[in-house]
Design a protein around this motif. Sequence first.
Motif, PDB file in Angstrom:
ATOM      1  N   CYS A 136       0.831  -1.208   0.000  1.00 51.91           N
ATOM      2  CA  CYS A 136       0.000   0.000   0.000  1.00 51.91           C
ATOM      3  C   CYS A 136       0.864   1.256   0.000  1.00 51.91           C
ATOM      4  O   CYS A 136       1.945   1.302   0.593  1.00 51.91           O
ATOM      5  CB  CYS A 136      -0.976  -0.010   1.179  1.00 51.91           C
ATOM      6  SG  CYS A 136      -0.219   0.222   2.793  1.00 51.91           S
ATOM      7  N   THR A 137       0.362   2.276  -0.639  1.00 47.21           N
ATOM      8  CA  THR A 137       1.114   3.515  -0.820  1.00 47.21           C
ATOM      9  C   THR A 137       1.413   4.250   0.487  1.00 47.21           C
ATOM     10  O   THR A 137       2.541   4.717   0.676  1.00 47.21           O
ATOM     11  CB  THR A 137       0.374   4.446  -1.801  1.00 47.21           C
ATOM     12  OG1 THR A 137       0.188   3.748  -3.035  1.00 47.21           O
ATOM     13  CG2 THR A 137       1.159   5.718  -2.051  1.00 47.21           C
ATOM     14  N   GLU A 146       5.405   4.651   0.902  1.00 48.72           N
ATOM     15  CA  GLU A 146       5.966   5.976   0.629  1.00 48.72           C
ATOM     16  C   GLU A 146       6.154   6.798   1.900  1.00 48.72           C
ATOM     17  O   GLU A 146       7.140   7.520   2.050  1.00 48.72           O
ATOM     18  CB  GLU A 146       5.055   6.731  -0.359  1.00 48.72           C
ATOM     19  CG  GLU A 146       4.875   6.031  -1.687  1.00 48.72           C
ATOM     20  CD  GLU A 146       6.174   5.851  -2.444  1.00 48.72           C
ATOM     21  OE1 GLU A 146       7.050   6.733  -2.340  1.00 48.72           O
ATOM     22  OE2 GLU A 146       6.323   4.826  -3.138  1.00 48.72           O
TER      23      GLU A 146
END
Length: 438
Positions: free
Chosen positions: A353-354, A358
């Motif tokens: 998942c982002t 990130e």
Amino acid sequence: MTTPRPETLARLTPVLTKRWLSPDAWQIGTYEKLDGYAALRKALKAHPDDLIQLVKDSGLRGRGGAGFPAGLKWGFIPQGDGKPHYLVVNADEGEPGTCKDLPLMTHDPHSLIEGVIIGSYAIRASRAYIYIRGEAVHAARRLRNAVQEAYAKGYLGRNILGSGFDLDLVVHSGAGAYICGEETALLDSLEGFRGQPRLRPPFPATHGLYASPTVVNNVGTIASVPYIVLGGAEWWKTMGTEKSSGPMIYSLSGRIANPGQYECSMGVTLRELLELAGGMQPGHNLRFWTPGGSSTPLLTAEHLDVPLDFEGVAGAGSILGTTATQIFSDQDCPVYATYRWLEFYHHESCGKCTPCREGNYWMVRVYRRILAGQGTHEDLDTLLDTCDNILGRSFCGLGDGATSSVTSSLTYFKQDYLDYIEGRTAPKLSDKQLVGAH
């Protein structure tokens, strides 16, 4: 070094750890002499539903961090559905500071195996797995040897102790990914896929291993079951608190005289644990600590008397987690400690998942900038904003846990951040370590 008071010593409650110091405690002969497999004989004479009710009545809650009632989880397994049922033990202990399952499997593996057999009988599973961290080579060897001993004695295999109940148990070593401590990622890994969390629902109780009903429990949870069967639910509830029953193994590490495992009734305080551990190291004063590992919000010296049970720690704004109590002193930097934990979570993010993939990547770089003396006041807003975009928006709890030390350290120790940013504290990282931080 301080000497514990009698009332503090009384908080020590050796149940799961009672055999650890016995000679050859990991061998089946020693285990049988010390009540080993007596609970299994008793359990096999009971109806499986009665065992599930017993565990419910005991109030046993998961020892892996979430604290979900174990009996309730067992009761979710549908019966008469025509599908195979599985019991999976989560032995993928790998969070920084956590060390209670590995010594249990090393010193007393048969207690876990006996719990597996009883739990499997209760949920009508004929196959069970212990998923152990790949780096835990010594504990895995002990477990596999103990499984062979259990087969040889008739505690595993066909028609166990003449009861008509069959069970096969497999010890599976993972490949060393922290994400596989999340139950659905563990199941994917066990099936041979990349370890990544699954979308829920459906839940493992109905669609777990091989899309069949599955119970996933922590090592400490399953190892508690034989003691509950032998002693009874009421005996178990004489330890701990009303909503957090039984004893718990607390892993103490850091700036203390005697680091190690301390099994106490739930509800013990850090003040009492420090007393049992001989106090802080000379020249060190308590400044901050984790009640349940690096994924739980930091607490401070003001929280010395918080009861270390599920409700008490939650009331203080943190989580009991894995009871990995890491102790830091006034000679330790909360900013640097948080940075080191974030490096771990950034490295261990599965990348599915982002927000987690990130967010942790960029937060590590912000911390490097701050610790190198090149941070700005805006960096603190960036960290909080990033945490806000990770918490509750990640696919699983890894992202949420990664934000815990960031937000809590900024709550309690914002001045430490400002000291780096405004030049009052010398940089801890060099320009060479800053590469990629901008």
